[in-house]
Design an enzyme around this catalytic site. Structure first.
Site, mmCIF file in Angstrom:
data_model
loop_
_atom_site.group_PDB
_atom_site.id
_atom_site.type_symbol
_atom_site.label_atom_id
_atom_site.label_comp_id
_atom_site.label_asym_id
_atom_site.label_seq_id
_atom_site.Cartn_x
_atom_site.Cartn_y
_atom_site.Cartn_z
ATOM 1 C CG HIS A 131 -1.572 1.378 1.391
ATOM 2 N ND1 HIS A 131 -2.751 1.714 0.767
ATOM 3 C CD2 HIS A 131 -1.160 2.484 2.044
ATOM 4 C CE1 HIS A 131 -3.047 2.976 1.043
ATOM 5 N NE2 HIS A 131 -2.081 3.467 1.819
ATOM 6 C CG HIS A 136 0.864 6.612 -0.196
ATOM 7 N ND1 HIS A 136 0.045 7.709 -0.167
ATOM 8 C CD2 HIS A 136 0.296 5.716 0.635
ATOM 9 C CE1 HIS A 136 -0.980 7.497 0.661
ATOM 10 N NE2 HIS A 136 -0.847 6.282 1.154
ATOM 11 C CD GLU A 177 -4.250 6.849 1.936
ATOM 12 O OE1 GLU A 177 -3.322 6.948 2.738
ATOM 13 O OE2 GLU A 177 -4.260 5.996 1.042
ATOM 14 C CB SER A 196 -2.496 -0.098 -3.146
ATOM 15 O OG SER A 196 -3.415 0.438 -2.199
HETATM 16 N N1 HBI Z 1 1.375 6.807 10.003
HETATM 17 N N2 HBI Z 1 2.846 5.251 9.096
HETATM 18 C C1 HBI Z 1 1.792 6.086 8.938
HETATM 19 N N3 HBI Z 1 1.191 6.179 7.739
HETATM 20 C C2 HBI Z 1 0.131 7.008 7.555
HETATM 21 O O1 HBI Z 1 -0.406 7.088 6.451
HETATM 22 C C3 HBI Z 1 -0.336 7.783 8.633
HETATM 23 C C4 HBI Z 1 0.322 7.667 9.866
HETATM 24 N N4 HBI Z 1 -0.104 8.375 10.922
HETATM 25 C C5 HBI Z 1 -1.188 9.353 10.828
HETATM 26 C C6 HBI Z 1 -1.848 9.356 9.504
HETATM 27 N N5 HBI Z 1 -1.400 8.618 8.482
HETATM 28 C C7 HBI Z 1 -3.108 10.161 9.308
HETATM 29 O O2 HBI Z 1 -3.851 10.051 10.499
HETATM 30 C C8 HBI Z 1 -2.869 11.633 9.025
HETATM 31 O O3 HBI Z 1 -2.978 11.773 7.656
HETATM 32 C C9 HBI Z 1 -3.925 12.487 9.629
HETATM 33 FE FE FE Z 2 -1.984 5.441 2.731
#
Ligand code: HBI
Ligand code: FE
Length: 293
Positions: A131, A136, A177, A196
């Site tokens: 993913h 991304h 996303e 994905s």
């Molecule tokens: N941590 N590893 C990881 N990947 C994410 O996509 C991610 C995160 N922590 C917070 C988060 N995304 C979302 O809550 C924020 O976009 C608000």
């Molecule tokens: Fe993501």
């Protein structure tokens, strides 16, 4: 991808650095794990031409992600840094919002190092390396999207100070996303959560069930999202330049204040003022509710 829920840990787990990064340990991946990546990669890459945005397909190529096996983040980061200054680093899983935003603001993308099991081929809640890296990273090779992601990180840090994290979490969800973009008059996918996922890559473009609505930042920030199933509404941008202009190049503080008195909108209901591309039947979500009863 995560639902922005509060993070259980507040300090890095054992073995992680202060910024929550861990070594990817690329040499430790097993042949089965590399084979799992190849299966997922083959299934998506054969169905995405004509479905994914051109910038995504170009990113796959520039970053040579078709190389067999799970990418080595150091090698991948060398190519990515040349393109847009971004790097990919490994983390143990979801990291706290402020850590996540700080990494984005510094042009480092945090990626899970684990890969899903065969029985999770079609869905898993926690972002795995497929993913995060397949979904991304290709767009981080696009200069404008790379700017958007860094601006998102900076905006996220500001939003924490303004108590507006949930607004930006929705913006992330409905663009990074699950975003769609209009290209040469057709709809294409750029959201990592869609691109994905085999099932959602078909559903998001072809199924009559979901609404498809022109992107509007106030509308998106008032619209909750699904974390457990396909989206019931997708938002469509005209270009990454347009997305950046409408969102993170502006000062969002006045909008946050204005939204304080605006109730959330139902995630499946079209609103007056929506630029409607598809008035969805919602038959998919209804059929799931029926079975859920
Ligand atoms: N941590 N590893 C990881 N990947 C994410 O996509 C991610 C995160 N922590 C917070 C988060 N995304 C979302 O809550 C924020 O976009 C608000
Ligand atoms: Fe993501």
């Amino acid at each position: 991808m995560s639902d922005g829920s509060a993070h259980p840990l507040t300090t890095p787990p054992a073995g992680a650095a202060a910024d929550w990064t861990i070594p990817q340990g690329w040499a430790d991946y097993t042949a089965d794990e590399h084979a799992m990546w190849d299966r997922l990669f083959a299934r998506q890459s054969q169905m995405l031409p004509g479905r994914a945005s051109e910038a995504f397909l170009k990113g796959l190529d520039v970053l040579r992600l078709s190389k067999p096996g799970i990418p080595d983040f150091d090698e991948l980061s060398e190519r990515l840094t040349k393109a847009t200054g971004w790097r990919v680093v490994a983390v143990p899983g979801l990291v706290p919002d402020d850590v996540f935003f700080r990494h984005l603001a510094n042009r480092t993308f945090v990626a899970g190092r684990f890969i899903r099991r065969p029985d999770q081929m079609d869905y898993l809640q926690e972002p795995d390396v497929f993913h995060d890296v397949f979904g991304h990273v290709p767009l981080l090779a696009d200069p404008v999207f790379a700017d958007y992601m860094q601006a998102y990180g900076e905006g996220g840090l500001k939003s924490l100070g303004l108590g507006a994290l949930h607004r930006l979490a929705r913006l992330y969800w409905y663009t990074v996303e699950f975003g769609l973009v209009r290209e040469a008059g057709a709809l294409r996918i750029y959201g990592a959560g869609i691109v994905s996922s085999y099932g959602e890559s078909v559903f998001a473009l072809d199924d009559p069930s979901p609404n498809r609505v022109g992107f509007d930042i106030g509308r998106v920030m008032r619209t909750p999202y699904r974390i457990d199933d396909y989206q019931q509404t997708y938002f469509v941008i005209e270009s990454f330049e347009d997305l950046l202009r409408q969102t993170l190049e502006a000062d969002l503080a006045p909008l946050y204040r204005q939204l304080e008195t605006a109730p959330d909108l139902d995630l499946a209901t079209l609103q007056p003022g929506d630029a409607v591309l598809t008035r969805g039947t919602q038959h998919y979500a209804r059929s799931k509710q029926e079975t859920a009863r």
